[in-house]
Design an enzyme around this catalytic site. Structure first.
Site, mmCIF file in Angstrom:
data_model
loop_
_atom_site.group_PDB
_atom_site.id
_atom_site.type_symbol
_atom_site.label_atom_id
_atom_site.label_comp_id
_atom_site.label_asym_id
_atom_site.label_seq_id
_atom_site.Cartn_x
_atom_site.Cartn_y
_atom_site.Cartn_z
ATOM 1 N N THR A 1 39.295 27.326 -11.005
ATOM 2 C CA THR A 1 38.617 27.498 -9.727
ATOM 3 C C THR A 1 39.599 27.732 -8.584
ATOM 4 O OG1 THR A 1 36.972 25.946 -10.585
ATOM 5 C CG2 THR A 1 36.797 26.530 -8.274
ATOM 6 N N LYS B 1 37.311 19.640 -7.719
ATOM 7 C CA LYS B 1 38.034 20.904 -7.906
ATOM 8 C C LYS B 1 37.528 21.981 -6.952
ATOM 9 C CE LYS B 1 34.646 23.173 -10.337
ATOM 10 N NZ LYS B 1 34.211 24.586 -10.341
#
Length: 333
Positions: free
Chosen positions: A249, A192
C-alpha cells in the site's frame, strides 16, 4: 460452495470474479440499478472496469431487512463494504448461522465508545454469537480480478471460519494462510493505510528512496506498538497482513492512500485529492481514529500523528516532513 459477497465495489467484485469460476457466487449491491447493470453488462463499469463476471456470479439487490434470509441460503458470507457500513451489516446478520468474514480495513468512527473500534470489536458489541473472522493481506483488486498471484490471511478465533475461507478462496493463483490473531491482522490493515499517505507524501516531495525505507520501517514499528497494546502478537506484523500489506500500500502505484499523499505533496487540497480518486481511501477517514486510539493507550505514533496534522490542514507537506525528521534522537525500538 455457495458464497454471498455483500458489496459490489472494486474489492467485492474482484473477489467474486476470482471465486466465480469455482463456486456459485451471489454478488449483492446496495443499489438495485447497480445490480441490474451488473447483471446485464456482466462488468462493473464504475468500480472495476475491464473484468467480466464469470457465469457463476449472480448480481442481486435486496433491502437490508432481507439480508438475513439471503445469507441463510449460502455457506459463506463475505462483507465487502467500507468500514463505515460494517456495524450495520453485522447487525443485519446477527442471527446468521453461516460463517461471516469481512474485508473492511480500518477503525470505525466513534459510535458507542469515545474512540474507534476494529471490526472484531464491533462484532463483539452487535453480534457476539456470529462465527466470524476477517480476510486481509496485500491485495489490489485489479490484480486479484486479473488472476495474478496473491496471498491473503484468513484470521479468526474459530477454526471453522478459517477452514471455510481457505476452502473458498485458496487456489492456483491465490494462497490463503490461516491465522488466529484477529487483532493483529486488523491493526495491520488499518494502520498501513495511514502510513501509505505518509509514504506517498514522501515520494511526492522527491525525498528519495532512503527516506521511503526509513518511513516504512518506522511505520512498521508504530503499527506493531499499537497492535501489541491491543492484544496482538508482535510476530503477526512481520507477516502478510503487517509488513506485506504495508509495503504494497505504501509503494504500489494502484494504492489510493498512497495517491492521496502524492496529490497533497503536489499542493492539491484534501478535498481535491479525495474527489479525484473515485473510490474510498480508508486512510483519510481512519487516521484520526488510529491516533486517538493510540493516545488513549499511551502509544507513540509520530508518523500517524503527522498525517492527521496534515489532513486537518494544520501543517503543510514540508512541515510534516520537518516534524518527523526534527524529532529528538532515540534508540531504535
Amino acid at each position: 460452495m455457495d458464497i454471498l459477497v455483500l458489496g459490489a465495489g472494486a474489492w467485492g467484485t474482484a473477489l467474486a470474479v476470482s471465486a466465480g469460476p469455482r463456486h456459485a457466487v451471489t454478488l449483492w449491491a446496495r443499489n438495485a440499478a447497480q445490480a441490474a447493470a451488473l447483471a446485464s453488462q456482466r462488468e462493473n463499469l464504475h468500480y472495476l472496469r475491464g473484468f467480466r463476471l464469470p457465469p457463476g456470479v449472480t448480481p442481486v439487490s435486496t433491502p437490508a431487512a432481507g439480508l438475513q434470509a439471503l445469507a441463510d441460503r449460502h455457506a459463506l458470507v463475505i462483507i465487502a463494504t467500507p468500514m463505515a457500513a460494517l456495524r450495520g451489516m453485522l447487525t443485519a446478520l446477527g442471527a446468521c448461522r453461516q460463517p461471516v468474514a469481512w474485508l473492511c480495513k480500518g477503525f470505525e468512527a466513534p459510535v458507542t465508545q469515545p474512540y474507534g473500534l476494529l471490526g472484531h470489536e464491533i462484532r463483539a458489541e452487535v453480534a457476539p454469537q456470529l462465527l466470524a473472522g476477517v480476510l486481509s493481506g496485500p491485495s489490489f483488486a485489479q490484480e486479484v480480478a486479473n488472476g495474478q498471484p496473491t496471498a491473503l490471511v484468513a484470521a479468526s478465533e474459530s477454526a471453522v471460519v478459517r477452514d471455510v475461507l481457505v476452502a473458498a478462496f485458496h487456489g492456483s493463483t491465490m494462497r490463503v494462510y490461516a491465522n488466529e490473531d484477529v487483532p493483529g491482522v486488523e491493526v495491520g490493515g488499518a494502520v498501513k493505510n495511514v502510513l501509505a499517505i505518509a509514504t506517498g507524501l514522501c515520494d511526492g516531495l522527491a525525498l528519495g528512496l532512503n527516506a521511503r525505507a526509513a518511513l516504512v520501517t518506522r511505520g512498521l514499528a508504530e503499527m506493531t506498538r499499537l497492535g501489541v497494546a491491543l492484544g496482538a502478537r508482535a510476530e503477526t506484523f512481520m507477516g502478510l497482513s503487517g509488513l506485506g500489506d504495508l509495503v504494497l500500500t505504501a509503494t504500489g502505484d494502484l494504492s489510493r492512500n498512497r495517491r492521496v499523499g502524492l496529490l497533497l505533496a503536489q499542493g492539491r487540497s484534501l478535498q481535491e485529492a479525495v474527489e479525484s480518486l473515485g473510490h474510498v481511501a480508508e486512510g483519510v477517514y481512519s487516521a484520526r481514529t488510529v491516533v486517538e486510539r493510540a493516545r488513549r493507550l499511551g502509544v507513540d505514533m509520530p508518523i500517524a500523528q503527522a498525517v492527521v496534522e496534515l489532513l486537518d490542514g494544520r501543517i503543510t507537506p514540508r512541515q510534516a516532513v520537518g516534524l518527523l525528521m526534527g524529532r529528538d534522537p532515540a534508540a531504535e525500538s
